[in-house]
Structure formats: structure tokens, C-alpha cells
Scaffold this active site. Structure first.
Site, PDB file in Angstrom:
ATOM      1  N   HIS A 173       0.619  -1.352  -0.083  1.00 21.14           N
ATOM      2  CA  HIS A 173      -0.230   0.076   0.359  1.00 21.14           C
ATOM      3  C   HIS A 173       0.847   1.222   0.017  1.00 21.14           C
ATOM      4  O   HIS A 173       0.008   2.574  -0.048  1.00 21.14           O
ATOM      5  CB  HIS A 173      -1.005   0.252   0.862  1.00 21.14           C
TER       6      HIS A 173
ATOM      7  N   ASN B 119      -3.145 -12.939  15.902  1.00 20.47           N
ATOM      8  CA  ASN B 119      -3.887 -11.741  16.099  1.00 20.47           C
ATOM      9  C   ASN B 119      -4.810 -11.795  17.990  1.00 20.47           C
ATOM     10  O   ASN B 119      -5.463 -13.160  17.665  1.00 20.47           O
ATOM     11  CB  ASN B 119      -5.293 -11.431  14.980  1.00 20.47           C
TER      12      ASN B 119
ATOM     13  N   CYS C 220       5.664  12.540  -8.325  1.00 19.14           N
ATOM     14  CA  CYS C 220       4.692  13.421  -8.798  1.00 19.14           C
ATOM     15  C   CYS C 220       4.072  12.825  -9.647  1.00 19.14           C
ATOM     16  O   CYS C 220       4.539  12.062 -10.957  1.00 19.14           O
ATOM     17  CB  CYS C 220       6.122  14.072  -9.788  1.00 19.14           C
TER      18      CYS C 220
ATOM     19  N   CYS D  14       6.332  19.668  -6.507  1.00 23.15           N
ATOM     20  CA  CYS D  14       7.621  19.460  -7.225  1.00 23.15           C
ATOM     21  C   CYS D  14       8.600  20.609  -7.785  1.00 23.15           C
ATOM     22  O   CYS D  14       7.787  21.925  -8.510  1.00 23.15           O
ATOM     23  CB  CYS D  14       7.110  17.995  -8.260  1.00 23.15           C
TER      24      CYS D  14
HETATM   25  P1  NAD Z   1      -7.008  -2.980  10.147  1.00 27.01           P
HETATM   26  O1  NAD Z   1      -6.566  -2.045  10.930  1.00 27.01           O
HETATM   27  O2  NAD Z   1      -7.674  -4.063   8.778  1.00 27.01           O
HETATM   28  O3  NAD Z   1      -6.891  -4.409  11.221  1.00 27.01           O
HETATM   29  C1  NAD Z   1      -5.873  -4.697  12.615  1.00 27.01           C
HETATM   30  C2  NAD Z   1      -6.035  -6.159  12.649  1.00 27.01           C
HETATM   31  O4  NAD Z   1      -5.103  -5.634  13.704  1.00 27.01           O
HETATM   32  C3  NAD Z   1      -6.750  -6.571  13.818  1.00 27.01           C
HETATM   33  O5  NAD Z   1      -7.990  -7.708  13.137  1.00 27.01           O
HETATM   34  C4  NAD Z   1      -6.683  -6.449  15.259  1.00 27.01           C
HETATM   35  O6  NAD Z   1      -7.407  -7.175  15.753  1.00 27.01           O
HETATM   36  C5  NAD Z   1      -5.187  -6.946  14.851  1.00 27.01           C
HETATM   37  N1  NAD Z   1      -4.151  -6.615  16.120  1.00 27.01           N
HETATM   38  C6  NAD Z   1      -4.470  -5.169  16.999  1.00 27.01           C
HETATM   39  N2  NAD Z   1      -3.589  -5.357  17.665  1.00 27.01           N
HETATM   40  C7  NAD Z   1      -2.545  -6.077  18.337  1.00 27.01           C
HETATM   41  C8  NAD Z   1      -1.098  -6.407  18.066  1.00 27.01           C
HETATM   42  N3  NAD Z   1      -0.929  -6.195  19.154  1.00 27.01           N
HETATM   43  N4  NAD Z   1      -1.032  -7.667  17.082  1.00 27.01           N
HETATM   44  C9  NAD Z   1      -1.295  -8.128  16.455  1.00 27.01           C
HETATM   45  N5  NAD Z   1      -2.601  -8.310  15.732  1.00 27.01           N
HETATM   46  C10 NAD Z   1      -3.205  -6.453  16.599  1.00 27.01           C
HETATM   47  O7  NAD Z   1      -4.905  -3.480   9.736  1.00 27.01           O
HETATM   48  P2  NAD Z   1      -4.987  -4.117   7.804  1.00 27.01           P
HETATM   49  O8  NAD Z   1      -5.848  -5.347   7.469  1.00 27.01           O
HETATM   50  O9  NAD Z   1      -3.775  -3.617   7.525  1.00 27.01           O
HETATM   51  O10 NAD Z   1      -5.994  -2.988   7.202  1.00 27.01           O
HETATM   52  C11 NAD Z   1      -5.906  -1.770   7.011  1.00 27.01           C
HETATM   53  C12 NAD Z   1      -5.766  -0.989   6.367  1.00 27.01           C
HETATM   54  O11 NAD Z   1      -4.817   0.354   6.711  1.00 27.01           O
HETATM   55  C13 NAD Z   1      -4.606  -1.664   5.060  1.00 27.01           C
HETATM   56  O12 NAD Z   1      -4.376  -1.223   4.303  1.00 27.01           O
HETATM   57  C14 NAD Z   1      -3.196  -0.739   6.361  1.00 27.01           C
HETATM   58  O13 NAD Z   1      -2.052  -0.183   5.068  1.00 27.01           O
HETATM   59  C15 NAD Z   1      -4.173   0.513   6.822  1.00 27.01           C
HETATM   60  N6  NAD Z   1      -3.246   1.450   7.749  1.00 27.01           N
HETATM   61  C16 NAD Z   1      -2.195   1.325   8.222  1.00 27.01           C
HETATM   62  C17 NAD Z   1      -1.424   1.859   9.432  1.00 27.01           C
HETATM   63  C18 NAD Z   1       0.287   1.293   9.597  1.00 27.01           C
HETATM   64  O14 NAD Z   1       1.358   2.021   8.171  1.00 27.01           O
HETATM   65  N7  NAD Z   1       0.581   1.392  11.052  1.00 27.01           N
HETATM   66  C19 NAD Z   1      -1.418   1.556  10.490  1.00 27.01           C
HETATM   67  C20 NAD Z   1      -3.557   1.448  10.070  1.00 27.01           C
HETATM   68  C21 NAD Z   1      -3.675   1.405   9.127  1.00 27.01           C
END
Ligand code: NAD
Length: 234
Positions: free
Chosen positions: A115, A207, A123, A142
């Protein structure tokens, strides 16, 4: 199945597939849960190409906040264990949906970012892409005059084909898939683990909570990423 006996050392090639949950212990909230960004902001206003065309300054204000929040966090033990395994066994593949750059800050050298990244700018006019860690941004534009766009896969964007190919290659040649902190709700990324499963790899979900894809995994480890990874690393 719940099983504590899975150890990295018993497998030849490990692939990690990570989501927002991996960074929760660093203090970065998931987007949808409690404290999640999409409870406070509408993605239609801040995280899609249409919003960027309509209001690039507003979209950048939002992303600058995300950059500052991520920069203020440190990689946690989960990121570090993944990086350490990749250091010890360079064929360990890391595929992430995260855009925060914490895996790289922990020392991962090869990360397939499905992602995109908060730390790359693109750009839209001349297609130049580069890393930028400045906070605030040195310039939102840019040299050609167009606004930089965060090199992130926003809502309604397609995934990058090179990233998809790299992920498919890694998943089709592993014997252990470890999915960490992903709800399995964001497509097409959510379908990728099935490649490893179809190839016969042992599949593990890490998870604290059950997800809509839990039933697909051979083993489910219920707990925070750092603790579960530590057990597998021993
Ligand atoms: P999601 O938010 O849909 O799911 C997150 C999952 O993490 C949940 O199922 C939750 O139960 C679990 N979780 C919570 N605490 C945890 C822990 N300590 N250890 C392990 N698991 C834990 O996330 P997703 O499936 O990655 O999809 C969300 C989208 O949003 C993705 O595209 C992601 O790139 C983006 N996103 C990225 C970030 C980041 O870069 N840190 C943060 C938020 C969302």
C-alpha cells in the site's frame, strides 16, 4: 487450531504478511478500531485521488499529521524480531500493508509495501518518486509545479503490479506464512495469503482477536504480535 509449538527454525522459508496490528504496540492505531483515523476523518475527504484533485492542501495537512505521528513512534519488539530473522536468514520475505516505515526502521532491508509508504512522494505529472522524511515537508510541490502526491495506495487506487508480483513470488515459495495484525478486510491484499496456503505452506495467524479469515489458517495465535513472535523465534 491454537498451537504454541510453531518455531521459525523448523521451516526453510518464512514469509511475513503484516497489517496495522503489527504497529499497534508502537502506538499507531489501526484505522478502523478504537482511536482509528476513520472514526475522526472521512477517507473520501483525505485518502483518495478525487480528494487530492479537489483539495491537495487539505489532503497534505492530513498526511503531514500521519507522518508526524508515525515519526514520533518507535519500532516495537515485533518489528525487531522480523528484522532479526531477515538478517539471520536473508530469504525471509516481508510483505506489508503498512505505510508507516517501522519495519525498515527496525532493520528490515527487503520489504514489499503493498500500500505504498508515507515516506515516499510521487509527482503525478513527471512520475518522479523519491523518499522524503522531512516534517513538515520542505515543499509540497515538485520543481515542475505539480503537487507531490503521497506514494500511497489510497481508496479506489489499484495496487502496484511490481509489488503484487513480488508478493506472489514470495508467497508461492515459502513453507511458513505468518500473517500478523491484519483483519483480512482490505482487498485485494486480503487474498494474497491464499497463494501460500494453496502451495501447501503452514499458515499462522497472529492476532489478539478472531478475524473474518481466521478459519483459513492452520494455526491461530491469539495475542499481541511481539509476544507471539518471541515465542516463535525461541
Ligand atoms: P486493520 O485495521 O483492518 O486490522 C488490524 C488488525 O490488527 C485487527 O484484526 C486487530 O485485531 C489486530 N491487532 C490489534 N492489535 C494487535 C496486536 N498488538 N498484535 C497483532 N494484531 C493486533 O488493518 P489491516 O488489515 O492492515 O488493513 C487496514 C489498512 O489500513 C491497510 O491497508 C493498512 O495499510 C492501513 N493502515 C496502516 C497503518 C500503518 O501503517 N501502521 C495503520 C492503520 C491502517
Amino acid at each position: 487450531m491454537q498451537q504454541a509449538g510453531i518455531k521459525f527454525k523448523d521451516f526453510k522459508r518464512v514469509v511475513f504478511f503484516t497489517g496495522a496490528g503489527l504497529s499497534v504496540e508502537s502506538g499507531i492505531p489501526t484505522y478502523r478500531g478504537q482511536g482509528g483515523v476513520w472514526n475522526e476523518y472521512r477517507w473520501e475527504d483525505y485518502a483518495c485521488e478525487r480528494a487530492f484533485r479537489r483539495d491537495p492542501e487539505g489532503v497534505w495537512d492530513f498526511h503531514e499529521k500521519q507522518r508526524a505521528a508515525a515519526a514520533a513512534c518507535e519500532p516495537n519488539e515485533g518489528h525487531s524480531i522480523i528484522a532479526e530473522l531477515q538478517r539471520l536468514r536473508p530469504d525471509t520475505a516481508v510483505i506489508t500493508q503498512n505505510i508507516d516505515g517501522l519495519l525498515q526502521r527496525a532493520g528490515c532491508t527487503q520489504v514489499t509495501e503493498l500500500h505504498g509508504s508515507l515516506w515516499r512522494l510521487r509527482c503525478p505529472r513527471d512520475r518522479e518518486v523519491h523518499e522524503d522524511f522531512s516534517i513538515p515537508l520542505a515543499s509540497r510541490k515538485c520543481d515542475c509545479g505539480a503537487y507531490w502526491r503521497p506514494d500511497i495506495v489510497w481508496f479506489e487506487d489499484p495496487l502496484d503490479n511490481n509489488a503484487l508480483d513480488a508478493a506472489s513470488d514470495a508467497l508461492s515459495s515459502c513453507d511458513l506464512l505468518v500473517s500478523i495484525g491484519t483483519s483480512g478486510a482490505v482487498y485485494p491484499a486480503a487474498d494474497l495469503p491464499r497463494i501460500a496456503m494453496a502451495g501447501g505452506a503452514t499458515s499462522v495467524e497472529v492476532n489478539p482477536d478472531e478475524t473474518m479469515v481466521s478459519h483459513l489458517y492452520d494455526v491461530t495465535l491469539r495475542g499481541p504480535a511481539s509476544k507471539m513472535l518471541r515465542q516463535m523465534f525461541e
